[in-house]
Motif scaffolding. Sequence first.
Motif, short mmCIF file in Angstrom:
data_model
loop_
_atom_site.label_atom_id
_atom_site.label_comp_id
_atom_site.label_asym_id
_atom_site.label_seq_id
_atom_site.Cartn_x
_atom_site.Cartn_y
_atom_site.Cartn_z
N THR A 36 2.92 13.13 -10.60
CA THR A 36 3.94 14.18 -10.87
C THR A 36 4.46 14.06 -12.30
O THR A 36 4.60 15.06 -13.03
CB THR A 36 5.10 14.04 -9.87
OG1 THR A 36 4.58 14.18 -8.54
CG2 THR A 36 6.14 15.12 -10.12
N ASN A 37 4.72 12.81 -12.70
CA ASN A 37 5.21 12.60 -14.07
C ASN A 37 4.16 13.01 -15.09
O ASN A 37 4.48 13.60 -16.14
CB ASN A 37 5.58 11.13 -14.27
CG ASN A 37 6.84 10.75 -13.49
OD1 ASN A 37 7.68 11.61 -13.22
ND2 ASN A 37 6.96 9.48 -13.11
N LEU A 38 2.88 12.69 -14.75
CA LEU A 38 1.80 13.07 -15.68
C LEU A 38 1.70 14.58 -15.79
O LEU A 38 1.49 15.13 -16.90
CB LEU A 38 0.47 12.48 -15.22
CG LEU A 38 0.29 10.98 -15.44
CD1 LEU A 38 -1.01 10.49 -14.81
CD2 LEU A 38 0.29 10.67 -16.93
N GLN A 66 0.83 -1.21 0.00
CA GLN A 66 0.00 0.00 0.00
C GLN A 66 0.86 1.25 0.00
O GLN A 66 0.61 2.22 -0.73
CB GLN A 66 -0.93 -0.02 1.22
CG GLN A 66 -2.05 -1.04 1.11
CD GLN A 66 -2.93 -1.06 2.36
OE1 GLN A 66 -2.65 -0.36 3.35
NE2 GLN A 66 -3.99 -1.89 2.34
N GLN A 67 1.89 1.26 0.84
CA GLN A 67 2.76 2.44 0.92
C GLN A 67 3.50 2.65 -0.39
O GLN A 67 3.61 3.77 -0.89
CB GLN A 67 3.76 2.26 2.08
CG GLN A 67 4.60 3.52 2.31
CD GLN A 67 5.51 3.35 3.53
OE1 GLN A 67 5.53 2.27 4.16
NE2 GLN A 67 6.23 4.39 3.87
N THR A 68 3.99 1.59 -0.96
CA THR A 68 4.73 1.69 -2.24
C THR A 68 3.81 2.13 -3.35
O THR A 68 4.16 2.97 -4.20
CB THR A 68 5.36 0.33 -2.58
OG1 THR A 68 6.23 -0.07 -1.52
CG2 THR A 68 6.14 0.41 -3.87
N GLY A 69 2.58 1.63 -3.40
CA GLY A 69 1.62 2.02 -4.45
C GLY A 69 1.27 3.49 -4.37
O GLY A 69 1.11 4.16 -5.38
N LEU A 70 1.14 4.01 -3.14
CA LEU A 70 0.82 5.43 -2.98
C LEU A 70 1.96 6.30 -3.48
O LEU A 70 1.74 7.31 -4.18
CB LEU A 70 0.53 5.71 -1.49
CG LEU A 70 0.08 7.13 -1.17
CD1 LEU A 70 -1.21 7.48 -1.91
CD2 LEU A 70 -0.12 7.28 0.35
N GLU A 71 3.17 5.88 -3.12
CA GLU A 71 4.32 6.66 -3.60
C GLU A 71 4.41 6.61 -5.11
O GLU A 71 4.70 7.61 -5.77
CB GLU A 71 5.60 6.10 -2.97
CG GLU A 71 5.70 6.38 -1.47
CD GLU A 71 6.94 5.74 -0.85
OE1 GLU A 71 7.65 5.02 -1.62
OE2 GLU A 71 7.21 5.98 0.32
N LEU A 72 4.14 5.42 -5.65
CA LEU A 72 4.18 5.29 -7.11
C LEU A 72 3.10 6.12 -7.77
O LEU A 72 3.31 6.72 -8.83
CB LEU A 72 4.02 3.81 -7.51
CG LEU A 72 5.21 2.90 -7.18
CD1 LEU A 72 4.86 1.44 -7.49
CD2 LEU A 72 6.44 3.33 -7.97
N ALA A 73 1.92 6.17 -7.12
CA ALA A 73 0.82 6.96 -7.69
C ALA A 73 1.18 8.43 -7.69
O ALA A 73 0.94 9.16 -8.67
CB ALA A 73 -0.45 6.72 -6.90
N ASN A 74 1.76 8.88 -6.52
CA ASN A 74 2.17 10.29 -6.48
C ASN A 74 3.24 10.60 -7.53
O ASN A 74 3.23 11.65 -8.19
CB ASN A 74 2.71 10.62 -5.08
CG ASN A 74 1.60 10.64 -4.02
OD1 ASN A 74 0.45 10.94 -4.35
ND2 ASN A 74 1.93 10.30 -2.77
N LEU A 75 4.16 9.66 -7.64
CA LEU A 75 5.22 9.85 -8.64
C LEU A 75 4.64 9.86 -10.06
O LEU A 75 5.03 10.66 -10.91
CB LEU A 75 6.25 8.72 -8.51
CG LEU A 75 7.45 8.79 -9.45
CD1 LEU A 75 8.24 10.09 -9.23
CD2 LEU A 75 8.37 7.58 -9.24
#
Length: 281
Positions: free
Chosen positions: A43-45, A31-40
């Motif tokens: 940001t990339n988007l 869950q923590q990794t997915g949230l960071e990936l989503a934020n990233l």
Amino acid sequence: MKAQRLYLVGLIILILLVSISIAIFFMNYTQQTGLELANLEITNLKNNYTNLQNQYKALQMQFSIIESNYENLKTNYTNLQNIYQNLQSQYESLQNNYSILQTNYTNLQDQYQVLQSQYNTLESNYQNLETNYTNLQNMYQNLQSQYKSLQEQYSNLNNTYWNILTFLGNGNNSAILQPNQFIYKEIAIPTGFSGTINIMISSSNPIEVFVFDLYNLIQAIEGNPYGYYLYNNGTYINTSVTLGPGFYIVFIYNPNNTTEATLSYEITTIYTTAPKLLTNK
């Protein structure tokens, strides 16, 4: 046996607890990794959107430029097409003129060959003419030398000629004419001349003066009918007559049968037409 079972059950429970712990840990980590990936990813988007928006604006600007260039190119194409059509017309006209010029060139080439042949003939004739000219020049120099000699002879002859004319056309003297006596003076007017004979006589007694030609003089001497060109009489005579070419006699006669006549006379002839002789140039 019972102890072994308990051991196995305990081992199984331990394994289950460990598995559950691992599962819980994995779920939390996921869950923590997915949230960071989503934020990233967001940001990339955002960054990609911004870049894409900038690229869109740049592309839109390029499109406007290309559209303007297209309109200019379209206008240039239309102008170029008109120029091409005019050029095509000029080309066809030039091609027609070229065909005419080619025909004229062929004709001119034929004429040139004919002219070349004529030139060769003319050049040969020129060489002959140059040789003839040299010969003629030598002949001319010889003839010029002869001409100068002839000119000197002519000058001498002309002087002699005029001296003879002066002698024949002029005279003055004094005389005593006995009764029925005469004197005469010859006058020559050559071909190409007219002459005015001036006669001036002063006499002590009346005398007669005639101007005859040779035929009428003979007729008068022989007592036959005669003619004359001038007649005058008296003690003072000043008269003249203009005559054409011929040989004339000024005849001065004392008609008195008993008395002599003492007289003086002057006869001059003026030639008024140039002689048809070779003249100096």
